[in-house]
Design a protein around this motif. Sequence first.
Motif, mmCIF file in Angstrom:
data_model
loop_
_atom_site.group_PDB
_atom_site.id
_atom_site.type_symbol
_atom_site.label_atom_id
_atom_site.label_comp_id
_atom_site.label_asym_id
_atom_site.label_seq_id
_atom_site.Cartn_x
_atom_site.Cartn_y
_atom_site.Cartn_z
ATOM 1 N N ARG A 56 4.336 -52.131 4.270
ATOM 2 C CA ARG A 56 5.222 -51.316 4.804
ATOM 3 C C ARG A 56 5.887 -50.209 3.876
ATOM 4 N N LYS A 59 3.220 -47.574 3.999
ATOM 5 C CA LYS A 59 2.972 -47.163 5.461
ATOM 6 C C LYS A 59 1.460 -47.339 5.883
ATOM 7 N N PHE A 111 2.634 -44.722 10.104
ATOM 8 C CA PHE A 111 1.937 -45.480 9.368
ATOM 9 C C PHE A 111 0.324 -44.939 9.585
#
Length: 139
Positions: A56, A59, A111
Amino acid sequence: MRPPKPADPRRSALMAKVRQRGTAAELAVAAVLRAAGHAYRLNVRALPGSPDFANRTKKWAVFVHGCFWHRHPGCARTTTPKTNAAFWQAKFEANQRRDAAAVQSLRDAGFTVVIVWECETENAASLRAKLQRSLKRVA
């Protein structure tokens, strides 16, 4: 809208035994990501589609798709059972819609999304090249 129930309970029981996590394909991808030094979390439920691997902070997300269940175009493993074909067609279409929505949501959130097909994990060199190429800009 839910697809209709399968007509054959034996077929249903057989398909229920198919692993969802920890498959050979996922283990192959994990090995390549580890060797490349990528940090990741497994099956991140907080992200759309629960990617098999995700970071995360950087991304990126990687989905490892089975060719049969997710309908890999042009792959010999993308077969459709002849028994109860309408059920299977509806199921496969729902899977594809769900996959597309998850990928779009992740991309909208910024992302980088990589789809690795089950058959692509059989050649370690090409798998490594694909992941390096796809994750180069976010690493």
